[in-house]
Design a protein around this motif. Structure first.
Motif, PDB file in Angstrom:
ATOM      1  N   ASP A   1      17.209 -14.895  -1.049  1.00 22.39           N
ATOM      2  CA  ASP A   1      18.565 -14.352  -1.146  1.00 22.39           C
ATOM      3  C   ASP A   1      19.213 -14.132   0.218  1.00 22.39           C
ATOM      4  N   GLY A   2      18.440 -14.325   1.301  1.00 23.35           N
ATOM      5  CA  GLY A   2      18.971 -14.149   2.645  1.00 23.35           C
ATOM      6  C   GLY A   2      19.010 -12.706   3.100  1.00 23.35           C
ATOM      7  N   ILE A   3      18.435 -11.816   2.311  1.00 27.77           N
ATOM      8  CA  ILE A   3      18.449 -10.398   2.661  1.00 27.77           C
ATOM      9  C   ILE A   3      17.354 -10.076   3.669  1.00 27.77           C
ATOM     10  N   CYS A   4      16.222 -10.738   3.536  1.00 29.89           N
ATOM     11  CA  CYS A   4      15.090 -10.494   4.435  1.00 29.89           C
ATOM     12  C   CYS A   4      14.648 -11.780   5.106  1.00 29.89           C
ATOM     13  N   GLU A   5      13.851 -11.616   6.167  1.00 35.76           N
ATOM     14  CA  GLU A   5      13.264 -12.746   6.867  1.00 35.76           C
ATOM     15  C   GLU A   5      11.896 -12.341   7.395  1.00 35.76           C
ATOM     16  N   GLU A   6      11.090 -13.357   7.727  1.00 37.29           N
ATOM     17  CA  GLU A   6       9.776 -13.077   8.309  1.00 37.29           C
ATOM     18  C   GLU A   6       9.905 -12.903   9.813  1.00 37.29           C
ATOM     19  N   ALA A   7       8.993 -12.103  10.386  1.00 41.02           N
ATOM     20  CA  ALA A   7       9.003 -11.842  11.821  1.00 41.02           C
ATOM     21  C   ALA A   7       7.580 -11.593  12.280  1.00 41.02           C
ATOM     22  N   PRO A   8       7.305 -11.798  13.587  1.00 40.93           N
ATOM     23  CA  PRO A   8       5.954 -11.500  14.102  1.00 40.93           C
ATOM     24  C   PRO A   8       5.636 -10.026  13.919  1.00 40.93           C
ATOM     25  N   LEU A   9       4.421  -9.751  13.548  1.00 42.36           N
ATOM     26  CA  LEU A   9       3.982  -8.372  13.341  1.00 42.36           C
ATOM     27  C   LEU A   9       3.633  -7.732  14.674  1.00 42.36           C
ATOM     28  N   VAL A  10       4.175  -6.556  14.923  1.00 46.29           N
ATOM     29  CA  VAL A  10       3.864  -5.831  16.153  1.00 46.29           C
ATOM     30  C   VAL A  10       2.404  -5.399  16.112  1.00 46.29           C
ATOM     31  N   ARG A  11       1.657  -5.651  17.208  1.00 49.35           N
ATOM     32  CA  ARG A  11       0.247  -5.278  17.252  1.00 49.35           C
ATOM     33  C   ARG A  11      -0.098  -4.729  18.628  1.00 49.35           C
ATOM     34  N   SER A  12      -1.210  -4.057  18.704  1.00 47.99           N
ATOM     35  CA  SER A  12      -1.636  -3.470  19.971  1.00 47.99           C
ATOM     36  C   SER A  12      -2.231  -4.545  20.874  1.00 47.99           C
ATOM     37  N   GLU A  13      -2.375  -4.217  22.184  1.00 44.75           N
ATOM     38  CA  GLU A  13      -2.895  -5.176  23.160  1.00 44.75           C
ATOM     39  C   GLU A  13      -4.366  -5.513  22.899  1.00 44.75           C
ATOM     40  N   THR A  14      -5.085  -4.638  22.220  1.00 45.18           N
ATOM     41  CA  THR A  14      -6.517  -4.864  21.978  1.00 45.18           C
ATOM     42  C   THR A  14      -6.772  -5.801  20.803  1.00 45.18           C
ATOM     43  N   GLN A  15      -5.747  -6.020  19.979  1.00 43.82           N
ATOM     44  CA  GLN A  15      -5.939  -6.895  18.824  1.00 43.82           C
ATOM     45  C   GLN A  15      -5.932  -8.351  19.256  1.00 43.82           C
TER      46      GLN A  15
ATOM     47  N   GLU B   1       0.825  -1.211   0.000  1.00 47.66           N
ATOM     48  CA  GLU B   1       0.000   0.000   0.000  1.00 47.66           C
ATOM     49  C   GLU B   1       0.859   1.260   0.000  1.00 47.66           C
ATOM     50  N   ARG B   2       1.889   1.266   0.820  1.00 46.35           N
ATOM     51  CA  ARG B   2       2.732   2.459   0.919  1.00 46.35           C
ATOM     52  C   ARG B   2       3.506   2.730  -0.362  1.00 46.35           C
ATOM     53  N   LEU B   3       3.916   1.662  -1.031  1.00 47.89           N
ATOM     54  CA  LEU B   3       4.736   1.815  -2.228  1.00 47.89           C
ATOM     55  C   LEU B   3       3.927   1.680  -3.508  1.00 47.89           C
ATOM     56  N   GLU B   4       2.592   1.503  -3.356  1.00 42.67           N
ATOM     57  CA  GLU B   4       1.683   1.395  -4.501  1.00 42.67           C
ATOM     58  C   GLU B   4       2.099   0.257  -5.431  1.00 42.67           C
ATOM     59  N   LEU B   5       2.365  -0.903  -4.825  1.00 44.79           N
ATOM     60  CA  LEU B   5       2.696  -2.113  -5.568  1.00 44.79           C
ATOM     61  C   LEU B   5       1.521  -3.077  -5.527  1.00 44.79           C
ATOM     62  N   THR B   6       1.376  -3.874  -6.546  1.00 46.86           N
ATOM     63  CA  THR B   6       0.308  -4.881  -6.544  1.00 46.86           C
ATOM     64  C   THR B   6       0.671  -5.992  -5.576  1.00 46.86           C
ATOM     65  N   PRO B   7      -0.305  -6.697  -5.009  1.00 50.46           N
ATOM     66  CA  PRO B   7       0.000  -7.820  -4.117  1.00 50.46           C
ATOM     67  C   PRO B   7       0.884  -8.872  -4.776  1.00 50.46           C
ATOM     68  N   ALA B   8       0.664  -9.108  -6.066  1.00 48.33           N
ATOM     69  CA  ALA B   8       1.475 -10.111  -6.772  1.00 48.33           C
ATOM     70  C   ALA B   8       2.942  -9.676  -6.852  1.00 48.33           C
ATOM     71  N   THR B   9       3.151  -8.413  -7.169  1.00 49.19           N
ATOM     72  CA  THR B   9       4.524  -7.898  -7.236  1.00 49.19           C
ATOM     73  C   THR B   9       5.186  -7.961  -5.865  1.00 49.19           C
ATOM     74  N   MET B  10       4.451  -7.573  -4.840  1.00 48.82           N
ATOM     75  CA  MET B  10       4.991  -7.577  -3.484  1.00 48.82           C
ATOM     76  C   MET B  10       5.337  -8.997  -3.055  1.00 48.82           C
ATOM     77  N   SER B  11       4.487  -9.930  -3.367  1.00 47.78           N
ATOM     78  CA  SER B  11       4.714 -11.327  -3.004  1.00 47.78           C
ATOM     79  C   SER B  11       5.949 -11.885  -3.708  1.00 47.78           C
ATOM     80  N   ARG B  12       6.097 -11.582  -4.979  1.00 47.63           N
ATOM     81  CA  ARG B  12       7.240 -12.105  -5.738  1.00 47.63           C
ATOM     82  C   ARG B  12       8.553 -11.536  -5.217  1.00 47.63           C
ATOM     83  N   ILE B  13       8.590 -10.213  -4.981  1.00 47.93           N
ATOM     84  CA  ILE B  13       9.838  -9.592  -4.543  1.00 47.93           C
ATOM     85  C   ILE B  13      10.205 -10.026  -3.124  1.00 47.93           C
ATOM     86  N   SER B  14       9.226 -10.117  -2.237  1.00 47.09           N
ATOM     87  CA  SER B  14       9.514 -10.544  -0.865  1.00 47.09           C
ATOM     88  C   SER B  14      10.044 -11.979  -0.846  1.00 47.09           C
ATOM     89  N   LYS B  15       9.510 -12.823  -1.717  1.00 46.66           N
ATOM     90  CA  LYS B  15       9.995 -14.203  -1.799  1.00 46.66           C
ATOM     91  C   LYS B  15      11.456 -14.222  -2.244  1.00 46.66           C
TER      92      LYS B  15
END
Length: 398
Positions: free
Chosen positions: A57-71, A38-52
């Motif tokens: 490549d070992g540049i990125c990794e997945e992590a738990p998403l920070v959320r508020s106590e009410t979520q 959303e912030r970079l105005e990319l399609t979900p497909a493009t975002m999914s491909r690049i993140s994969k």
């Protein structure tokens, strides 16, 4: 031919999108793929491909998403730069500090070592010292040479950007020494050599303008023993033959006092000029064996504590810079003027620069730019430049 051009265009877009994603991921908290898209105005497909690709490549990794106590419900999955992806070496040299820093690609500090002053007497000794420090870390099994992805050296003066030769410096006497080539051979990785002013400018933009469309113009004045300046337009450093010191020789307009007519700006507004005014003109700015950095540190402390004559000296020097910032910046009309360097530790200097600039702007009836002070260290700037180069260049092989 049309197919080749189209493919190159698509590769450029793909590389640009990866770079934009990595720039956002430098923020401290993990960010979801959806928010990135959303912030970079990319399609979900493009975002999914690049993140994969970035994960593979070992540049990125997945992590738990920070959320508020009410979520409620299962926590989402976010993306972040992986600290295990590799290491970068940053070497910063100035009158005030000489430091080797090893960081991971997420920006975490792992190792740091001061470089003795005598070592920097020659380029060869400097390269040998850096190389031996890295060799020791590898021998101690705290660093894997295969994971050293790049290095940056930031130094004062003028640099041939193609060869990496230092062509002019008030601090280093390394004539005809291929610092970039020799350091690259010693560390076995890509090396970039940059001047301190441009590194400080890059640091300011990455820390303050990263989340905006990079169309801002920036003028950075770097005040140390001498003076430097860096200009960025549209997020890109304008190369002046890699010479930050061009501002030193700017002739100042005639002032109210005749004895200051036709003097160089560095004679009025540099750290050397300030100490000359305080202790008398000396070619090496030393007294009783105390060198320039220590003397300036004492003077800065006295100024900040309200010492009248010392504070006035810093204010007046800043005022001289400020009144000359209008003609220096009028052609590019920067959105922001940044004041950086050790002299800016004295609040009076920044106050004087602002007063001089606003006075000159009012006299010329122009809309003044915003002035801000950067307190970034040379080590901060060199480390950021190493990250910038890797994430926006090495990370996608451009």
């Amino acid at each position: 031919m049309t197919t080749t051009i189209k493919r190159q265009h698509l590769r450029d877009i793909r590389s640009s999108n990866r770079a934009r994603i990595l720039q956002v991921l430098r923020e401290p908290n993990p960010i979801s793929r959806q928010e990135l898209a959303e912030r970079l105005e990319l399609t979900p497909a493009t975002m999914s491909r690049i993140s994969k690709e970035l994960i593979e490549d070992g540049i990125c990794e997945e992590a738990p998403l920070v959320r508020s106590e009410t979520q409620r419900g299962r926590p989402g999955v976010a993306l972040r730069i992986s600290p295990k992806g590799g290491f970068l070496v940053a070497i910063s040299i100035s009158s005030f500090s000489r430091m080797i820093t090893v960081i991971d690609i997420a920006g975490n500090l792992h190792h740091q070592q001061a470089i003795p002053k005598h070592v920097t007497a020659t380029g060869k000794e400097t390269v040998d010292f850096v190389g031996k420090f890295i060799d020791q870390l590898i021998f101690d099994n705290v660093l894997d040479r295969r994971l050293i992805l790049g290095a940056v050296m930031t130094i004062p003066g003028s640099i041939n950007v193609r060869s990496g030769f230092l062509t002019k410096s008030i601090l280093l006497n390394w004539p005809n020494f291929a610092i970039q080539e020799r350091l690259s051979e010693r560390l076995k990785c890509h090396v970039r050599v940059e001047n301190n002013g441009d590194a400080l400018c890059r640091h300011f933009m990455d820390m303050n303008l990263a989340q905006r469309k990079q169309h801002s113009s920036v003028f950075l004045a770097h005040i140390s023993e001498g003076m430097g300046a860096s200009i960025a337009i549209g997020g890109r450093i304008v190369r002046r033959l890699a010479d930050e010191g061009w501002i030193n020789d700017i002739k100042t307009p005639q002032n109210e006092t005749c004895d200051q007519q036709d003097r160089k700006l560095s004679d009025l507004a540099s750290g050397r000029a300030i100490l000359n005014g305080l202790v008398g003109s000396q070619s090496n700015i030393s007294k009783n064996g105390v060198e320039f950095p220590q003397m300036l540190e004492v003077a800065v402390e006295a100024s900040n504590q309200g010492s009248g004559s010392t504070r006035a000296q810093f204010f007046n020097a800043g005022f001289q810079l400020g009144r000359n910032l209008v003609p220096l910046t009028i052609a590019i009309a920067p959105e922001v003027i940044v004041l950086a360097g050790p002299v800016l530790q004295a609040q009076a200097y920044a106050e004087g620069a602002s007063a001089g600039y606003n006075k000159a702007a009012n006299e010329m009836d122009i809309l003044p730019s915003r002035i801000t002070v950067s307190k970034a260290s040379y080590s901060d700037a060199s480390g950021n430049l190493a990250l910038h180069d890797f994430l926006l260049t090495g990370a996608y092989g451009v």
